[in-house]
Scaffold this motif. Structure first.
Motif, PDB file in Angstrom:
ATOM      1  N   GLN A  63     -29.670  55.713  60.904  1.00 59.10           N
ATOM      2  CA  GLN A  63     -29.490  55.189  59.555  1.00 59.10           C
ATOM      3  C   GLN A  63     -30.823  54.671  59.062  1.00 59.10           C
ATOM      4  O   GLN A  63     -31.524  53.956  59.774  1.00 59.10           O
ATOM      5  CB  GLN A  63     -28.475  54.055  59.515  1.00 59.10           C
ATOM      6  CG  GLN A  63     -28.335  53.438  58.123  1.00 59.10           C
ATOM      7  CD  GLN A  63     -27.578  52.118  58.121  1.00 59.10           C
ATOM      8  OE1 GLN A  63     -27.313  51.550  59.169  1.00 59.10           O
ATOM      9  NE2 GLN A  63     -27.236  51.642  56.938  1.00 59.10           N
ATOM     10  N   ASP A  64     -31.182  55.029  57.856  1.00 63.92           N
ATOM     11  CA  ASP A  64     -32.353  54.457  57.197  1.00 63.92           C
ATOM     12  C   ASP A  64     -31.948  54.182  55.760  1.00 63.92           C
ATOM     13  O   ASP A  64     -31.928  55.082  54.917  1.00 63.92           O
ATOM     14  CB  ASP A  64     -33.545  55.412  57.262  1.00 63.92           C
ATOM     15  CG  ASP A  64     -34.862  54.729  56.889  1.00 63.92           C
ATOM     16  OD1 ASP A  64     -34.817  53.807  56.045  1.00 63.92           O
ATOM     17  OD2 ASP A  64     -35.916  55.098  57.433  1.00 63.92           O
ATOM     18  N   GLY A  65     -31.579  52.934  55.491  1.00 66.41           N
ATOM     19  CA  GLY A  65     -31.056  52.607  54.171  1.00 66.41           C
ATOM     20  C   GLY A  65     -29.756  53.329  53.915  1.00 66.41           C
ATOM     21  O   GLY A  65     -28.809  53.232  54.703  1.00 66.41           O
ATOM     22  N   ASP A  66     -29.706  54.096  52.830  1.00 69.02           N
ATOM     23  CA  ASP A  66     -28.476  54.816  52.491  1.00 69.02           C
ATOM     24  C   ASP A  66     -28.524  56.275  52.945  1.00 69.02           C
ATOM     25  O   ASP A  66     -27.735  57.103  52.491  1.00 69.02           O
ATOM     26  CB  ASP A  66     -28.225  54.756  50.983  1.00 69.02           C
ATOM     27  CG  ASP A  66     -29.410  55.284  50.163  1.00 69.02           C
ATOM     28  OD1 ASP A  66     -30.370  55.800  50.766  1.00 69.02           O
ATOM     29  OD2 ASP A  66     -29.370  55.179  48.921  1.00 69.02           O
ATOM     30  N   LEU A  67     -29.439  56.584  53.874  1.00 67.32           N
ATOM     31  CA  LEU A  67     -29.560  57.939  54.416  1.00 67.32           C
ATOM     32  C   LEU A  67     -29.141  57.936  55.883  1.00 67.32           C
ATOM     33  O   LEU A  67     -29.642  57.142  56.678  1.00 67.32           O
ATOM     34  CB  LEU A  67     -30.992  58.443  54.294  1.00 67.32           C
ATOM     35  CG  LEU A  67     -31.228  59.855  54.830  1.00 67.32           C
ATOM     36  CD1 LEU A  67     -30.727  60.888  53.836  1.00 67.32           C
ATOM     37  CD2 LEU A  67     -32.702  60.098  55.126  1.00 67.32           C
ATOM     38  N   PHE A  68     -28.229  58.846  56.251  1.00 65.39           N
ATOM     39  CA  PHE A  68     -27.729  58.963  57.608  1.00 65.39           C
ATOM     40  C   PHE A  68     -27.915  60.402  58.083  1.00 65.39           C
ATOM     41  O   PHE A  68     -27.659  61.347  57.331  1.00 65.39           O
ATOM     42  CB  PHE A  68     -26.233  58.615  57.667  1.00 65.39           C
ATOM     43  CG  PHE A  68     -25.904  57.215  57.245  1.00 65.39           C
ATOM     44  CD1 PHE A  68     -25.647  56.224  58.185  1.00 65.39           C
ATOM     45  CD2 PHE A  68     -25.837  56.883  55.896  1.00 65.39           C
ATOM     46  CE1 PHE A  68     -25.342  54.937  57.793  1.00 65.39           C
ATOM     47  CE2 PHE A  68     -25.529  55.591  55.493  1.00 65.39           C
ATOM     48  CZ  PHE A  68     -25.281  54.614  56.443  1.00 65.39           C
ATOM     49  N   THR A  69     -28.351  60.561  59.318  1.00 63.60           N
ATOM     50  CA  THR A  69     -28.434  61.890  59.909  1.00 63.60           C
ATOM     51  C   THR A  69     -27.882  61.822  61.316  1.00 63.60           C
ATOM     52  O   THR A  69     -27.928  60.768  61.961  1.00 63.60           O
ATOM     53  CB  THR A  69     -29.883  62.421  59.954  1.00 63.60           C
ATOM     54  OG1 THR A  69     -30.718  61.462  60.628  1.00 63.60           O
ATOM     55  CG2 THR A  69     -30.423  62.671  58.559  1.00 63.60           C
ATOM     56  N   SER A  70     -27.350  62.940  61.806  1.00 62.34           N
ATOM     57  CA  SER A  70     -26.742  62.918  63.135  1.00 62.34           C
ATOM     58  C   SER A  70     -27.147  64.140  63.938  1.00 62.34           C
ATOM     59  O   SER A  70     -27.607  65.147  63.397  1.00 62.34           O
ATOM     60  CB  SER A  70     -25.215  62.862  63.026  1.00 62.34           C
ATOM     61  OG  SER A  70     -24.683  64.094  62.601  1.00 62.34           O
ATOM     62  N   VAL A 111     -25.925  59.270  51.564  1.00 64.61           N
ATOM     63  CA  VAL A 111     -25.979  60.693  51.910  1.00 64.61           C
ATOM     64  C   VAL A 111     -26.051  60.807  53.428  1.00 64.61           C
ATOM     65  O   VAL A 111     -26.808  60.073  54.084  1.00 64.61           O
ATOM     66  CB  VAL A 111     -27.208  61.382  51.278  1.00 64.61           C
ATOM     67  CG1 VAL A 111     -27.267  62.853  51.686  1.00 64.61           C
ATOM     68  CG2 VAL A 111     -27.163  61.235  49.761  1.00 64.61           C
ATOM     69  N   ALA A 112     -25.259  61.720  53.983  1.00 61.96           N
ATOM     70  CA  ALA A 112     -25.236  61.920  55.431  1.00 61.96           C
ATOM     71  C   ALA A 112     -25.389  63.399  55.744  1.00 61.96           C
ATOM     72  O   ALA A 112     -24.853  64.256  55.030  1.00 61.96           O
ATOM     73  CB  ALA A 112     -23.922  61.399  56.023  1.00 61.96           C
ATOM     74  N   ALA A 113     -26.132  63.699  56.799  1.00 63.04           N
ATOM     75  CA  ALA A 113     -26.279  65.077  57.257  1.00 63.04           C
ATOM     76  C   ALA A 113     -25.770  65.181  58.680  1.00 63.04           C
ATOM     77  O   ALA A 113     -25.987  64.283  59.505  1.00 63.04           O
ATOM     78  CB  ALA A 113     -27.741  65.512  57.204  1.00 63.04           C
ATOM     79  N   VAL A 114     -25.088  66.261  58.973  1.00 65.18           N
ATOM     80  CA  VAL A 114     -24.635  66.552  60.330  1.00 65.18           C
ATOM     81  C   VAL A 114     -25.471  67.697  60.872  1.00 65.18           C
ATOM     82  O   VAL A 114     -25.635  68.725  60.209  1.00 65.18           O
ATOM     83  CB  VAL A 114     -23.140  66.935  60.354  1.00 65.18           C
ATOM     84  CG1 VAL A 114     -22.684  67.215  61.782  1.00 65.18           C
ATOM     85  CG2 VAL A 114     -22.293  65.840  59.719  1.00 65.18           C
ATOM     86  N   CYS A 115     -26.039  67.511  62.060  1.00 59.85           N
ATOM     87  CA  CYS A 115     -26.754  68.577  62.754  1.00 59.85           C
ATOM     88  C   CYS A 115     -27.873  69.128  61.867  1.00 59.85           C
ATOM     89  O   CYS A 115     -28.705  68.389  61.354  1.00 59.85           O
ATOM     90  CB  CYS A 115     -25.741  69.641  63.163  1.00 59.85           C
ATOM     91  SG  CYS A 115     -26.301  70.825  64.396  1.00 59.85           S
ATOM     92  N   GLY A 116     -27.895  70.449  61.658  1.00 64.92           N
ATOM     93  CA  GLY A 116     -28.956  71.076  60.873  1.00 64.92           C
ATOM     94  C   GLY A 116     -28.906  70.773  59.397  1.00 64.92           C
ATOM     95  O   GLY A 116     -29.785  71.217  58.646  1.00 64.92           O
ATOM     96  N   GLY A 117     -27.901  70.003  58.958  1.00 70.14           N
ATOM     97  CA  GLY A 117     -27.881  69.579  57.564  1.00 70.14           C
ATOM     98  C   GLY A 117     -29.105  68.759  57.195  1.00 70.14           C
ATOM     99  O   GLY A 117     -29.467  68.663  56.014  1.00 70.14           O
ATOM    100  N   ALA A 118     -29.758  68.178  58.217  1.00 70.61           N
ATOM    101  CA  ALA A 118     -30.986  67.413  57.955  1.00 70.61           C
ATOM    102  C   ALA A 118     -32.051  68.286  57.287  1.00 70.61           C
ATOM    103  O   ALA A 118     -32.838  67.802  56.461  1.00 70.61           O
ATOM    104  CB  ALA A 118     -31.524  66.823  59.254  1.00 70.61           C
TER     105      ALA A 118
END
Length: 326
Positions: A152-159, A104-111
Motif C-alpha cells: 500500500q502506498d497512499g491510495d494505491l495498492f498492488t499485489s 486503485v488496486a492491481a492484482v498480479c500483472g495489473g501493476a
C-alpha cells in the motif's frame, strides 16, 4: 451507501484475478447482511472478455457508461501483460477509471497497466515474483518491493500473483469495516486471513530451492522437520557425509547461502508460524523453533523482521493495511 468496486477486465485477463476479489466483496455483503459493496465487472468497450483460460467473462458496462463515482478500481493481471500495457484503449480505460476512484488496486500483472498510465511513479509496488525484474525495467521511477504479498502506498495498492488478490481484497474490507468482518469473510471462503501484506511471497525453503537431484535435499528436509535439532555445521557435515568445508561450498553453490544462514531462516520461519497460529509464551516458541531463549527470539526478530515478536503476533491478527504497531 454501498461502495462501488469496479473490476476492469479485458481479453487475456486471468480469471481468478477478477473472481477472487469479487467474491471477497460479495461475501462481505452476505456476512454483513447488507449491501456494503456494489461489485461490477467492466471492460474498455463494455463487451464480454475472453480470459487467459479460455473462460468468457460477462461484463456489466464500460467505465464511461458506469454512472456515479467509483470507490475502488481493481485492475487484474494477464499472462500477456506486455501486450496489455501497450493497448491504448485499455490504458485509456485504466486512466479514466483511476481518476474517478478513491483508491486503485492491481492484482498480479495489473501493476504494469497502472505503470503504463503513470500511477506507479514514486510509489511502493509489487507484482508476481516472475515479473519483478520486468516491472523494475519498465518503470524505473517505481519503488518495486520483492517480498510482500501486497503493498500500500497512499491510495494505491498492488499485489503479488493470483490468490494474493484475495489477500488484498480482504485487507481492503478490513480497512473499510474492521477485522471482524474480514475474518468472517475469510472463514466463509475457507482462506487464511493472517497473511499481512509484508509477508514474503515464498517460504525460506522455496527461496533456497536446490537443484532437482541435489544430495542436499534429505539434509534440508531434516532441518525443516526439526528446526530445534542440532544443525550446527559439524552435525550437518556428518549427516551429509561431506567435510565441513565442502558442505559449505555446496550450500553456497546450490542455495546461495551458508548452512548457518539457511538454518537461521528456517528457525525464524518456524517461530513466525508459531506466533501466527497460537498463544504459546515466547520462551516456548524460542525453544520449539530452535532459537534458544526468549531474548534471542526478540533480538533476531527485531534484526530480521523489524518488529518485536509481540508486535508481530498482534499484526498477524490483522492484515495490517493502514495500521501501525506502537
Amino acid at each position: 451507501m454501498a461502495r462501488t468496486v469496479a473490476l476492469l477486465a479485458y481479453d487475456t485477463t486471468q480469471s481468478l484475478d477478477v473472481s477472487g476479489p469479487a467474491e471477497v466483496f460479495a461475501t462481505a455483503n452476505q456476512e454483513a447482511g447488507t449491501e456494503l459493496y456494489r461489485v461490477v465487472v467492466l471492460s474498455p468497450d463494455g463487451a464480454d472478455v475472453e480470459c487467459s483460460s479460455g473462460m468468457t467473462l460477462g461484463v456489466r458496462s464500460s467505465p464511461d457508461d458506469l454512472p456515479g463515482e467509483i470507490d475502488t478500481l481493481v485492475v487484474p493481471g494477464s499472462p500477456d501483460w506486455e501486450r496489455a500495457m501497450h493497448d491504448e484503449a485499455l490504458s485509456a480505460a485504466v486512466a479514466a477509471g483511476a481518476r474517478r476512484s478513491r483508491r486503485v488496486a492491481a492484482v498480479c500483472g495489473g501493476a504494469f497497466l497502472l505503470g503504463a498510465v503513470g500511477l506507479l511513479d514514486g510509489k511502493r509496488t509489487t507484482t508476481h515474483w516472475t515479473c519483478l525484474d520486468d516491472l523494475e525495467q519498465c518503470f524505473p521511477e517505481a519503488k518495486v518491493e520483492r517480498g510482500p504479498i501486497f503493498t500500500q502506498d497512499g491510495d494505491l495498492f498492488t499485489s503479488a500473483g493470483v490468490t494474493a488478490g484475495i489477500d488484498l481484497a480482504l485487507a481492503l474490507v478490513e480497512d473499510d469495516h474492521g477485522p471482524q468482518l474480514a475474518r468472517q469473510v475469510a472463514r466463509f471462503l475457507v482462506v487464511f486471513l493472517q497473511r499481512p501484506g509484508n509477508q514474503d511471497q515464498f517460504s525460506a525453503r522455496m527461496r533456497h530451492e536446490p537443484p532437482p537431484h541435489s544430495a542436499l535435499r534429505g539434509l534440508l528436509d531434516s532441518v525443516v522437520a526439526d528446526p530445534a535439532g542440532d544443525h550446527g555445521l559439524a552435525a550437518l557435515s556428518v549427516r551429509a557425509g561431506y567435510s565441513e568445508r565442502h558442505l559449505a561450498r555446496v550450500f553456497m553453490r546450490e542455495l546461495g547461502v551458508s548452512p548457518a544462514r539457511y538454518v537461521e531462516e528456517i528457525r525464524l520461519e518456524a517461530a513466525r508460524t508459531l506466533l501466527e497460529t497460537g498463544d504459546a509464551p515466547l520462551d516456548v516458541i524460542a525453544r520449539r523453533s530452535g532459537l534458544g531463549s526468549a531474548e534471542t527470539l526478540r533480538r533476531r526478530f527485531r534484526q530480521e523482521v523489524g518488529l518485536s515478536p509481540g508486535a508481530y503476533r498482534r499484526r498477524f491478527r490483522t492484515t495490517g493495511v493502514s495500521r501501525q504497531d506502537a
